[in-house]
Design a protein around this motif. Sequence first.
Motif, PDB file in Angstrom:
ATOM      1  N   SER A  83      35.814  77.998 -67.719  1.00  0.00           N
ATOM      2  CA  SER A  83      36.819  77.338 -66.892  1.00  0.00           C
ATOM      3  C   SER A  83      36.692  75.827 -67.106  1.00  0.00           C
ATOM      4  O   SER A  83      35.578  75.290 -67.124  1.00  0.00           O
ATOM      5  CB  SER A  83      36.532  77.755 -65.456  1.00  0.00           C
ATOM      6  OG  SER A  83      37.027  76.844 -64.581  1.00  0.00           O
ATOM      7  N   GLU A  85      38.733  71.750 -66.549  1.00  0.00           N
ATOM      8  CA  GLU A  85      39.787  70.980 -65.886  1.00  0.00           C
ATOM      9  C   GLU A  85      40.638  70.414 -67.024  1.00  0.00           C
ATOM     10  O   GLU A  85      40.172  69.544 -67.775  1.00  0.00           O
ATOM     11  CB  GLU A  85      39.086  69.849 -65.135  1.00  0.00           C
ATOM     12  CG  GLU A  85      39.847  69.206 -64.041  1.00  0.00           C
ATOM     13  CD  GLU A  85      38.948  68.139 -63.413  1.00  0.00           C
ATOM     14  OE1 GLU A  85      38.035  68.487 -62.637  1.00  0.00           O
ATOM     15  OE2 GLU A  85      39.158  66.947 -63.746  1.00  0.00           O
ATOM     16  N   GLY A 181      39.715  70.192 -72.273  1.00  0.00           N
ATOM     17  CA  GLY A 181      39.406  70.273 -70.855  1.00  0.00           C
ATOM     18  C   GLY A 181      38.046  69.667 -70.566  1.00  0.00           C
ATOM     19  O   GLY A 181      37.193  69.550 -71.456  1.00  0.00           O
ATOM     20  N   GLN A 189      30.003  64.539 -67.728  1.00  0.00           N
ATOM     21  CA  GLN A 189      31.178  65.350 -68.024  1.00  0.00           C
ATOM     22  C   GLN A 189      31.400  65.265 -69.517  1.00  0.00           C
ATOM     23  O   GLN A 189      31.069  64.272 -70.144  1.00  0.00           O
ATOM     24  CB  GLN A 189      32.404  64.840 -67.275  1.00  0.00           C
ATOM     25  CG  GLN A 189      32.944  63.496 -67.745  1.00  0.00           C
ATOM     26  CD  GLN A 189      34.446  63.491 -68.007  1.00  0.00           C
ATOM     27  OE1 GLN A 189      35.212  63.928 -67.201  1.00  0.00           O
ATOM     28  NE2 GLN A 189      34.839  62.984 -69.163  1.00  0.00           N
TER      29      GLN A 189
END
Length: 243
Positions: A83, A85, A181, A189
Amino acid sequence: MARRKKIYEGKAKILYEGPEPGTIVQHFKDDATAFNAEKKAVIEGKGVLNNRLSEFFMTGLGQIGVPTHFIKRLNMREQLVRSVEIVPLEIIVRNYAAGTMSKRLGIEEGTQLPRPIVEYCYKDDKLGDPLVTEEHIAAFGWASQQDMDDILSLALRVNDFLSGVMMAVGIRLVDFKIEVGRVYDGDFQRLIVADEISPDSCRLWDIETGQKLDKDVFRRDLGSLTDAYTEVAQRLGVMPRNQ
Ligand code: C5P
């Protein structure tokens, strides 16, 4: 039987909640759309082919150290992915002029570009994914300068890899689109390649004949889309010749 939780349904894919936190099941539909969904069709087998081809490209990228969301293929139409973003940009890399670049700049399709050219579109179906500049991206906060450096580096590495893999089977990589993503590891990140890489999102031309082996076959009514995608899959050894 338990119903799965649908997270999102797009034009060509459905995302379901995955079995573990941080995972998603990506389901490839047979639906084909073009011109921002003005043209639509169901093309039997397309989802199966794109699932296999995206697995092949994402696995190959992983092997050369390009991070992607791909974890494993689950079945004919589905794969387990991380998953992420999603950064709201479509990142297009072009090696030869075609499509909207040819239209916009009046350059004949197939003209080799002096170097790979990277373009960014803002991901918004209602607006038709408009072309934007790095100024827009910075001003509206869609990605930071560090993100843009990472995106450029990812895009060019994907281009080198895909161009080589395609060249080896007699196919010219004219252009392609990727999405990236964000994933978070503690205080850090990083950006990884997400979504899909398939003939839906690339332009692939036979080097000898110029035959189109990508979604332009559907966009421009040039014959059977599944025949074209099957040819790509067979040349890459993703599907056996006699299937
Ligand atoms: O239409 P255009 O010439 O800008 O497309 C460039 C490349 O990006 C093509 O390979 C096309 O298939 C891909 N693309 C995509 N999804 C979009 C727009 C473009 O996969 N929404």
